[in-house]
Design a protein around this motif. Structure first.
Motif, short mmCIF file in Angstrom:
data_model
loop_
_atom_site.label_atom_id
_atom_site.label_comp_id
_atom_site.label_asym_id
_atom_site.label_seq_id
_atom_site.Cartn_x
_atom_site.Cartn_y
_atom_site.Cartn_z
N SER A 189 51.96 45.42 38.72
CA SER A 189 51.35 46.21 37.66
C SER A 189 50.16 45.44 37.10
CB SER A 189 52.36 46.47 36.52
OG SER A 189 51.73 47.17 35.46
N THR A 190 49.21 46.17 36.52
CA THR A 190 48.16 45.53 35.73
C THR A 190 48.62 45.47 34.28
OG1 THR A 190 47.05 47.65 35.37
CG2 THR A 190 46.36 46.33 37.28
N PRO A 194 44.84 50.31 34.58
CA PRO A 194 44.56 49.86 35.95
C PRO A 194 43.13 50.16 36.40
CG PRO A 194 46.68 50.97 35.86
CD PRO A 194 46.03 51.19 34.52
N GLU A 195 42.60 51.30 35.99
CA GLU A 195 41.24 51.66 36.41
C GLU A 195 40.23 50.66 35.86
OE1 GLU A 195 38.26 55.54 36.45
OE2 GLU A 195 40.14 55.61 35.31
N ASN A 197 40.95 47.63 34.71
CA ASN A 197 41.31 46.31 35.23
C ASN A 197 40.68 46.06 36.61
OD1 ASN A 197 43.44 44.68 37.04
ND2 ASN A 197 43.62 43.94 34.95
N PHE A 198 40.87 46.99 37.52
CA PHE A 198 40.36 46.79 38.87
C PHE A 198 38.82 46.84 38.91
CE2 PHE A 198 44.65 48.37 40.43
CZ PHE A 198 45.05 47.10 40.84
N TYR A 265 49.27 38.94 42.91
CA TYR A 265 48.21 39.83 42.44
C TYR A 265 47.03 39.80 43.40
CZ TYR A 265 44.75 42.11 39.48
OH TYR A 265 43.80 42.97 39.02
N LYS A 298 45.66 54.28 40.04
CA LYS A 298 46.07 54.25 38.63
C LYS A 298 47.27 55.15 38.38
CE LYS A 298 44.47 55.46 33.97
NZ LYS A 298 43.31 55.78 33.10
N LEU A 301 50.63 53.53 39.66
CA LEU A 301 51.06 52.26 39.07
C LEU A 301 51.75 52.50 37.73
CD1 LEU A 301 48.08 49.85 39.82
CD2 LEU A 301 50.35 49.86 40.87
#
Length: 412
Positions: A189-190, A194-195, A197-198, A265, A298, A301
């Motif tokens: 997980s972030t 997630p969007e 983060n990545f 990660y 996203k 996750l």
């Protein structure tokens, strides 16, 4: 007269902001929270009621608003009589919320830089692409706009300013180090959206060195840092918001941001990126459906907010500032250590969201009191750090300092 407050957003950081505003409601007038989803706002209010009781939640009102629509946000600001807006929604809406504040005269605070959904890793300095273009309008309208007042960016910027002002004659380097030594029970997980983060990690890694922008690939440059409490940790040179303002305000210093990542990660990220699943550009499936790969990732996750109940361990985020004092070399480290379990017990959140949300509330309190109501656009290092760090120490994020390897008192 106390200043009315509007929180825009209903994610993990907004959850913390609502809790901390309720805890410190005497600093404000009416408090409001708004997002596209009324249900998410109401869930946050239910959490506030659970932790703090009916009296606390009675101080907050929920609203639905499309934060991408500056006119709708402006109407809500006028309806609520909000004097201060804390924008903790997606960074895609920053400019529309700021525009609403310019239309209404409300103060604006955010915790991260604006992003265009169709672009990743724009030309540095990032603040120059959107925010700083509106600085003159803020000054002409007398609108306070404090950019990036989370932890990093935010508190780490204040650390740099305090070290430079009070401990150094010259500043040679500023290194921000962000270590999350916590663990949760999910396979992957972030720790935040997630969007977002990545997107931070798929473009070039920009740092400011030798008075120029330097570019690297993600995970290309790594080193071990010996951090308080969490010990020796591997961190990688990473592109991040605060580099883009600190480099302007301390142009003679090298400015770098380092973030800790585990091997798991890095492996998952690398596979997703190499498969094209972190792309923000739409693709068409065999069935004729148009999808954005990053949004699909996203969607599958875990919601970062769902990690909080099982999260254990600590974060350590700090700023190393090196330079000279009276001709002698000196290193100043200012830092905070936060505990995931303690954050959950207090506000039902994990420490990543906690450290991002509490500083925004402290900043809003300083704007409400007039100490930080500067009537123009600023980054955090352009403000007096002492009242900010003192207030943070009182409301949940105490700072510590080490000078040349020796712990020193940081008066709160």
């Amino acid at each position: 007269m106390k200043k009315n407050l509007l929180i825009v957003g209903a994610g993990g950081v907004a959850h913390v902001v609502a809790h901390k505003c309720a805890q410190n409601r005497d600093a404000f007038g009416d408090i409001h929270i708004a997002s596209r989803s009324m249900a998410k706002c109401e869930a946050i209010l239910a959490s506030v009621r659970d932790k703090q009781g009916d009296e606390a939640v009675d101080a907050i009102r929920a609203h639905a608003v499309d934060a991408m629509d500056p006119g709708a946000v402006a109407r809500l600001i006028r309806e609520t009589g909000a004097h201060i807006v804390i924008n903790v929604a997606s960074s895609f809406v920053n400019m529309s919320v700021l525009e609403a504040c310019l239309q209404t005269g409300a103060a604006y605070l955010d915790t991260a830089i604006h992003e265009d959904p169709a672009k990743i890793c724009e030309t540095p300095p990032w603040y120059g692409n959107y925010e700083w273009k509106r600085r003159e309008r803020c000054a002409e309208a007398g609108v306070t706009a404090i950019l990036g007042v989370g932890f990093d960016p935010g508190v780490v910027n204040a650390y740099a300013r305090l070290a430079a002002d009070e401990h150094l004659d010259t500043v040679r380097s500023i290194d921000i180090v962000d270590i999350n030594a916590g663990k949760h029970d999910r396979w992957f997980s972030t720790n935040f959206d997630p969007e977002i983060n990545f997107r931070e990690f798929t473009g070039a890694v920009y740092s400011w060195q030798d008075r120029a922008w330097r570019s690297n690939r993600m995970f290309e440059v790594g080193r071990e840092w010996d951090m308080p409490v969490v010990g020796r940790q591997k961190a990688y040179l990473t592109g991040h918001d605060e580099v883009h303002s600190l480099s302007r305000n301390y142009p003679d210093a090298d400015v770098r941001f380092w973030m800790g990542f585990g091997d798991h990660y890095i492996n998952v990220f690398t596979v997703l990126k190499n498969l094209g699943l972190l792309s923000e550009q739409p693709v068409r499936t065999a069935e004729g459906l148009e999808v954005v790969p990053l949004k699909v990732v996203k969607a599958v996750l875990p919601d970062p907010a769902s990690l909080a109940p099982s999260y254990e361990g600590k974060t350590c985020i700090g700023t190393f500032v090196r330079g000279t004092k009276s001709g002698e070399e000196k290193e100043v480290l200012l830092f905070n250590v936060a505990d995931h379990k303690a954050a959950y017990e207090e506000v039902g959140s994990q420490a990543i969201s906690y450290t991002a949300g509490v500083p925004a509330v402290a900043a809003a309190m300083l704007v409400a009191s007039g100490e930080w109501d500067v009537r123009t656009m600023v980054n955090v290092e352009e403000l007096d750090p002492k009242p900010f760090l003192a207030l943070l120490g009182r409301i949940g994020l105490p700072s510590e300092m080490i000078v040349n390897g020796v712990a020193r008192s940081l008066v709160h």
